[in-house]
Design an enzyme around this catalytic site. Structure first.
Site, PDB file in Angstrom:
ATOM      1  N   LYS A 172      15.704  -1.543  18.527  1.00 47.44           N
ATOM      2  CA  LYS A 172      16.728  -2.360  18.928  1.00 47.44           C
ATOM      3  C   LYS A 172      16.096  -3.748  19.214  1.00 47.44           C
ATOM      4  O   LYS A 172      14.942  -3.927  19.233  1.00 47.44           O
ATOM      5  CB  LYS A 172      17.396  -2.130  20.145  1.00 47.44           C
ATOM      6  CG  LYS A 172      16.506  -1.588  21.064  1.00 47.44           C
ATOM      7  CD  LYS A 172      17.134  -0.772  22.192  1.00 47.44           C
ATOM      8  CE  LYS A 172      16.073  -0.315  23.318  1.00 47.44           C
ATOM      9  NZ  LYS A 172      16.943   0.392  24.496  1.00 47.44           N
ATOM     10  N   ARG A 224      24.816   5.961  19.520  1.00 48.35           N
ATOM     11  CA  ARG A 224      24.712   5.047  20.747  1.00 48.35           C
ATOM     12  C   ARG A 224      26.037   5.391  21.797  1.00 48.35           C
ATOM     13  O   ARG A 224      27.151   5.868  21.252  1.00 48.35           O
ATOM     14  CB  ARG A 224      25.164   3.588  20.302  1.00 48.35           C
ATOM     15  CG  ARG A 224      24.048   3.130  19.149  1.00 48.35           C
ATOM     16  CD  ARG A 224      24.522   1.942  18.504  1.00 48.35           C
ATOM     17  NE  ARG A 224      25.433   2.055  17.680  1.00 48.35           N
ATOM     18  CZ  ARG A 224      26.385   1.292  16.865  1.00 48.35           C
ATOM     19  NH1 ARG A 224      25.946   0.011  17.163  1.00 48.35           N
ATOM     20  NH2 ARG A 224      27.104   1.701  16.192  1.00 48.35           N
ATOM     21  N   ARG A 249      28.006   6.999  29.646  1.00 46.95           N
ATOM     22  CA  ARG A 249      28.389   6.695  28.178  1.00 46.95           C
ATOM     23  C   ARG A 249      28.138   7.680  27.232  1.00 46.95           C
ATOM     24  O   ARG A 249      26.996   7.495  26.937  1.00 46.95           O
ATOM     25  CB  ARG A 249      27.980   5.235  28.054  1.00 46.95           C
ATOM     26  CG  ARG A 249      28.531   4.283  29.157  1.00 46.95           C
ATOM     27  CD  ARG A 249      27.916   3.170  28.991  1.00 46.95           C
ATOM     28  NE  ARG A 249      26.721   3.025  29.415  1.00 46.95           N
ATOM     29  CZ  ARG A 249      25.618   2.327  29.555  1.00 46.95           C
ATOM     30  NH1 ARG A 249      26.079   0.953  29.460  1.00 46.95           N
ATOM     31  NH2 ARG A 249      24.260   2.316  30.030  1.00 46.95           N
ATOM     32  N   LYS A 294      15.192  -5.978  28.088  1.00 51.03           N
ATOM     33  CA  LYS A 294      14.348  -4.711  27.308  1.00 51.03           C
ATOM     34  C   LYS A 294      12.960  -4.300  28.002  1.00 51.03           C
ATOM     35  O   LYS A 294      12.532  -3.340  28.481  1.00 51.03           O
ATOM     36  CB  LYS A 294      14.541  -4.797  25.822  1.00 51.03           C
ATOM     37  CG  LYS A 294      15.908  -5.202  25.336  1.00 51.03           C
ATOM     38  CD  LYS A 294      16.750  -4.056  25.457  1.00 51.03           C
ATOM     39  CE  LYS A 294      18.091  -4.094  24.601  1.00 51.03           C
ATOM     40  NZ  LYS A 294      18.908  -5.179  24.941  1.00 51.03           N
ATOM     41  N   ARG A 345      24.743   4.330  33.534  1.00 55.02           N
ATOM     42  CA  ARG A 345      24.608   3.096  34.002  1.00 55.02           C
ATOM     43  C   ARG A 345      24.780   3.078  35.445  1.00 55.02           C
ATOM     44  O   ARG A 345      25.920   3.580  36.121  1.00 55.02           O
ATOM     45  CB  ARG A 345      25.843   1.937  33.202  1.00 55.02           C
ATOM     46  CG  ARG A 345      25.818   0.749  34.170  1.00 55.02           C
ATOM     47  CD  ARG A 345      24.710  -0.206  34.239  1.00 55.02           C
ATOM     48  NE  ARG A 345      24.013  -0.420  33.134  1.00 55.02           N
ATOM     49  CZ  ARG A 345      24.706  -1.422  32.061  1.00 55.02           C
ATOM     50  NH1 ARG A 345      25.597  -2.203  32.508  1.00 55.02           N
ATOM     51  NH2 ARG A 345      24.123  -1.885  31.094  1.00 55.02           N
ATOM     52  N   GLU A 369      16.665   0.797  30.285  1.00 51.88           N
ATOM     53  CA  GLU A 369      16.840  -0.980  30.237  1.00 51.88           C
ATOM     54  C   GLU A 369      17.130  -1.303  31.636  1.00 51.88           C
ATOM     55  O   GLU A 369      17.692  -0.413  32.647  1.00 51.88           O
ATOM     56  CB  GLU A 369      17.947  -1.458  29.374  1.00 51.88           C
ATOM     57  CG  GLU A 369      17.857  -1.326  27.785  1.00 51.88           C
ATOM     58  CD  GLU A 369      18.681  -1.842  27.130  1.00 51.88           C
ATOM     59  OE1 GLU A 369      19.719  -2.614  27.583  1.00 51.88           O
ATOM     60  OE2 GLU A 369      18.827  -1.619  25.718  1.00 51.88           O
ATOM     61  N   ASN A 401      19.487  -4.308  33.280  1.00 52.20           N
ATOM     62  CA  ASN A 401      20.312  -5.372  32.983  1.00 52.20           C
ATOM     63  C   ASN A 401      20.542  -6.272  34.084  1.00 52.20           C
ATOM     64  O   ASN A 401      21.098  -6.023  34.939  1.00 52.20           O
ATOM     65  CB  ASN A 401      21.683  -4.832  32.331  1.00 52.20           C
ATOM     66  CG  ASN A 401      21.485  -3.929  31.309  1.00 52.20           C
ATOM     67  OD1 ASN A 401      21.591  -4.082  30.102  1.00 52.20           O
ATOM     68  ND2 ASN A 401      21.151  -2.439  31.348  1.00 52.20           N
ATOM     69  N   ASP A 408      19.718   1.431  33.138  1.00 49.29           N
ATOM     70  CA  ASP A 408      20.257   2.347  32.269  1.00 49.29           C
ATOM     71  C   ASP A 408      19.326   3.680  32.260  1.00 49.29           C
ATOM     72  O   ASP A 408      18.066   3.270  31.994  1.00 49.29           O
ATOM     73  CB  ASP A 408      20.346   1.650  30.719  1.00 49.29           C
ATOM     74  CG  ASP A 408      21.511   0.756  30.855  1.00 49.29           C
ATOM     75  OD1 ASP A 408      22.596   0.884  31.682  1.00 49.29           O
ATOM     76  OD2 ASP A 408      21.592   0.057  29.743  1.00 49.29           O
TER      77      ASP A 408
END
Length: 324
Positions: free
Chosen positions: A161, A234, A226, A126, A211, A282, A284, A274
Site C-alpha cells: 500500500k 479490504r 469493517r 502508516k 477502527r 495503522e 490515523n 486500526d
C-alpha cells in the site's frame, strides 16, 4: 466561555454528512453555542511572520437538504481563533506539510491546534505503527524490487500500500503465482522511485478491520469493525466493506492502552487506530473517521467528549475576547 473554532478540511460540497466525523464535531460545537469557521488549506498564509487564513463562518442545519451556509470570506490572523481542527484528508503531500508550518506559528502564539502540527508532520500514519514493534505484523518499507521479492518469498501472501493513501485506495494483495505480481510492484513503486509499505497478509481481516477511537488518551469502548465483502481483501467502507459496531475486546484494549499514553504526550488528541486480529496496522491522525457510526449505535457521544475536552483545555489558557 463561547469559543471560536476553525477547521481546516476539504470542500463541504463533497461531504457525506451522515458519515463525516468533522461535520459531526462541528455540529456538536454549534449545539454548545460556539462559533465555527471553515478554512480551505489553500487559504492559509504567512505575512510578516504571522499566520493568517481566509475564513468563512459556517451555519449548520444537518436535517435540511441545504445543510450548511457559508458567510462572506474574510482574512484574519489565526490568533483570533481559540482552536483550529486540522482535518484535511490525505494525500499527505508537500502542501500539507507547509500548512503545518503555518499552523505551528499560530500554535506558538497560544492557539490550540488539534492535532499538533509538528507531530502531524513527524508521524506518517502508516510508518507510525512501526514505533510499536511488539504489536505489528511483519512489515517492510521500501521502493526496491529485490527487497519486496525477498519479503514475498518468505511470506507468500502480502499486502502492498502507498504511504500517503486513505480509504483503502491502491491497496493490493499479492498471493503465490499471481501473474500481476510484477506490474503491481512496478506501478506501486513507480519503477523504484516511490516508497511503499509491504506487510504480511493477515487472514483475520475476514473477521473485520477494527477502527478504535482514542480522544486525549481516552479509549472509546466501542469500535467500528469493517468487514470485507466477498472476494475483497479490504474492509474499508469506502470500497464496499460492511460496518459493524462491536464492543472492544481484551486484546483491543491491551493494544489501545499500550499506544494511548504516547499519543496524548505527542499532542495527538483525536486518533483512530486500526487493528486486524491481534495486530496494529495503522494509526490515523490526520482526519480519522468512524465517529458517526459508533455514535449512531451506542449511547456514547464521542463528539461531546471531543468538545468538552477542547473546552477544558481552552479554559486553562488566557485569551482576549477578540471579535472576528
Amino acid at each position: 466561555m463561547k469559543l471560536k473554532i476553525g477547521i481546516v478540511m476539504d470542500s463541504l460540497k463533497k461531504i457525506n454528512i451522515k458519515k463525516d466525523s468533522s461535520i459531526a464535531i462541528l455540529n456538536e460545537a454549534q449545539k454548545r453555542k460556539h462559533k465555527i469557521y471553515y478554512i480551505n488549506i489553500d487559504n492559509l498564509f504567512i505575512k510578516n511572520n504571522k499566520s493568517y487564513a481566509e475564513i468563512q463562518k459556517i451555519k449548520l442545519n444537518i436535517k435540511k437538504k441545504k445543510w450548511f451556509i457559508l458567510k462572506k470570506k474574510k482574512d484574519i490572523i489565526l490568533t483570533k481563533l481559540h482552536v483550529i481542527l486540522m482535518r484535511k484528508d490525505p494525500p499527505f503531500n508537500m502542501n500539507y506539510i507547509y500548512s503545518t508550518y503555518i499552523l505551528e506559528i499560530a500554535e506558538k502564539k497560544g492557539v490550540l491546534i488539534i492535532n499538533k502540527p509538528k507531530n502531524l508532520r513527524n508521524y506518517n500514519e502508516k510508518i507510525f505503527s512501526l514505533h510499536f514493534k511488539k504489536i505489528i505484523t511483519d512489515t517492510l518499507v521500501t521502493k526496491k524490487y529485490s527487497k519486496i521479492k525477498k519479503f514475498f518469498n518468505i511470506h507468500k501472501d502480502i499486502i502492498i500500500k502507498p504511504l500517503n493513501g486513505m480509504g483503502g485506495r491502491s491497496i493490493f494483495r499479492i498471493k503465490k503465482n499471481d501473474n500481476n505480481y510484477s506490474v503491481i510492484i512496478e506501478n506501486m513503486t513507480k519503477y523504484e522511485t516511490v516508497y511503499c509499505m509491504i506487510q504480511r497478509y493477515l487472514p483475520e481481516i475476514k473477521m473485520g478491520d477494527k477502527r478504535i477511537i482514542i480522544i486525549n488518551g481516552k479509549i472509546i469502548p466501542w469500535c467500528l469493525s469493517r468487514i470485507p465483502k466477498k472476494g475483497e481483501h479490504r474492509g474499508n467502507l469506502a470500497v464496499g466493506g460492511e460496518g459493524k459496531i462491536e464492543k472492544i475486546n481484551k486484546n483491543d484494549l491491551k493494544i489501545s492502552k499500550y499506544i494511548a499514553p504516547k499519543l496524548k504526550k505527542l499532542g495527538l488528541l483525536i486518533v483512530g487506530i486500526d487493528i486486524i486480529g491481534n495486530k496494529l496496522t495503522e494509526i490515523n491522525i490526520t482526519s480519522p473517521t468512524g465517529i458517526c457510526e459508533i455514535q449512531k449505535y451506542t449511547k456514547i457521544s464521542i463528539t461531546k467528549i471531543i468538545i468538552k475536552m477542547i473546552e477544558k483545555k481552552i479554559k486553562k489558557k488566557k485569551y482576549d475576547n477578540i471579535s472576528i
